[in-house]
Design a protein around this motif. Structure first.
Motif, short mmCIF file in Angstrom:
data_model
loop_
_atom_site.label_atom_id
_atom_site.label_comp_id
_atom_site.label_asym_id
_atom_site.label_seq_id
_atom_site.Cartn_x
_atom_site.Cartn_y
_atom_site.Cartn_z
N ARG A 172 13.29 -9.78 -0.34
CA ARG A 172 13.31 -11.51 -0.26
C ARG A 172 13.15 -11.86 -1.85
N SER A 173 12.59 -10.94 -2.61
CA SER A 173 12.60 -11.33 -3.95
C SER A 173 14.06 -11.39 -4.78
N ASP A 174 14.83 -10.96 -4.12
CA ASP A 174 16.20 -10.91 -4.73
C ASP A 174 17.22 -11.96 -4.11
N ARG A 175 16.80 -12.69 -3.05
CA ARG A 175 17.51 -13.79 -2.59
C ARG A 175 17.69 -15.09 -3.22
N ASP A 176 18.58 -15.85 -3.09
CA ASP A 176 18.50 -17.09 -3.72
C ASP A 176 17.79 -18.11 -2.76
N SER A 177 17.06 -19.02 -3.46
CA SER A 177 16.23 -19.69 -2.70
C SER A 177 16.59 -21.53 -2.79
N SER A 195 7.24 -18.76 -5.17
CA SER A 195 7.68 -17.52 -5.47
C SER A 195 6.60 -16.29 -4.81
N VAL A 196 5.21 -16.47 -4.59
CA VAL A 196 4.62 -15.77 -3.92
C VAL A 196 4.58 -15.84 -2.42
N LEU A 197 5.07 -17.08 -1.80
CA LEU A 197 5.53 -17.01 -0.50
C LEU A 197 6.71 -16.15 -0.24
N LYS A 198 7.83 -15.82 -1.07
CA LYS A 198 8.64 -15.23 -0.50
C LYS A 198 8.44 -13.82 -0.48
N MET A 250 11.77 -21.96 4.08
CA MET A 250 11.40 -20.76 3.33
C MET A 250 9.99 -20.26 4.08
N ILE A 251 9.15 -21.23 4.74
CA ILE A 251 7.90 -21.00 5.56
C ILE A 251 8.20 -20.33 6.67
N THR A 252 9.33 -20.86 7.44
CA THR A 252 9.81 -20.16 8.52
C THR A 252 10.24 -18.58 8.43
N GLU A 253 11.06 -18.53 7.35
CA GLU A 253 11.32 -17.19 7.07
C GLU A 253 10.11 -16.11 6.89
N ALA A 254 9.43 -16.87 6.08
CA ALA A 254 8.19 -15.77 5.79
C ALA A 254 7.47 -15.65 6.85
N ALA A 255 7.03 -16.37 7.86
CA ALA A 255 6.43 -16.46 8.90
C ALA A 255 6.86 -15.57 9.85
N ARG A 256 8.45 -15.53 10.11
CA ARG A 256 9.04 -14.61 10.86
C ARG A 256 9.02 -13.16 10.50
#
Length: 261
Positions: free
Chosen positions: A81-86, A194-197, A223-229
């Motif tokens: 996730r740290s390598d993706r475009d946000s 950044s921390v959320l990612k 981004m929140i939805t992706e992190a939760a999933r």
């Protein structure tokens, strides 16, 4: 003298056949020479093949050893996730560039990080709280030191010891995230995103989600939805033992719907 008999000085010397040992020596030398030529050719092909593999990032990626993993899938999440475009934050995902922290901020973060809840006295807990307040008092000057801390993906749990939690927070990261929320300016939002990612702790994800929604409503929903999933999937794989996943379910219900899809 017989006319057909040549003088002794005119006799043709008798040629002796070559010695068998010398013949085998030359045969062995020839075989060794052919073997050397073949070896050089194979070695050359291996060198060329290895050079082509090094030039191919896909091949080299397969050979590269995995980085040290403290949490299996959780660490894979941090790397991927740290390598993706946000698109939500409008910048390249990953750890923000770390500015050189001020000596005061760096020393405060270091002191706060060295806390060990099991050995805390009430007086030590009060001193820790004062240092946390001092860090907040530095304002935006604290952000580089906090960025440096979060980029290490480390934490100290305060709620798992045998005694009472004298610090009032569940973990060091949670405490730092709350400080970050109260620092004015866009730098704190960028660091929280950044921390959320890379976050995997349910309480941490829920806290960042609340804080980002208060600061920039609607911008970070995807981004929140992706992190939760992803954190929920990690929990289902058994890599978050003892962690309550209800905050993740609540986030998915809020942003996606009751079925969480």
């Amino acid at each position: 003298m017989n006319q057909n008999q040549l003088p002794s000085s005119s006799k043709i010397p008798h040629r002796q056949p070559p010695e068998p040992e010398r013949t085998w020596v030359w045969v062995l030398i020839a075989i060794a020479g052919l073997g050397l030529v073949g070896f050089v050719g194979i070695a050359g092909q291996n060198v060329i093949g290895r050079s082509q593999e090094l030039a191919d990032p896909a091949v080299e990626a397969k050979r590269a050893p995995a980085s040290p993993a403290a949490g299996g899938t959780a660490q894979k999440k941090i790397r991927s996730r740290s390598d993706r475009d946000s698109t939500e934050s409008g910048h390249k995902a990953g750890s923000p560039t770390v500015e050189e922290p001020s000596p005061d901020a760096k020393e405060l973060v270091k002191t706060l990080t060295e806390v060990r809840p099991g050995a805390l006295t009430p007086a030590a807990a009060e001193a820790w709280q004062r240092n946390l307040t001092k860090l907040l008092g530095l304002g935006t000057a604290a952000v580089p030191a906090l960025t440096e801390f979060f980029n290490k993906h480390e934490d100290v749990r305060f709620d798992t010891g045998p005694g009472p939690n004298l610090l009032g927070e569940s973990s060091l990261r949670i405490a730092f995230l709350k400080v970050l929320f109260d620092i004015p300016g866009p730098a704190n939002v960028e660091l929280q995103a950044s921390v959320l990612k890379t976050a995997t702790d349910p309480d941490e994800i829920a806290l960042i989600a609340r804080q980002l929604e208060q600061q920039e409503p609607g911008k970070y929903e995807d981004m929140i939805t992706e992190a939760a999933r992803e954190a929920l999937e990690i929990a289902r794989n058994g890599e978050l033992p003892g962690r309550d996943t209800r905050p993740l379910v609540e986030l998915l219900t809020k942003y996606v719907g009751p079925d969480g899809k």
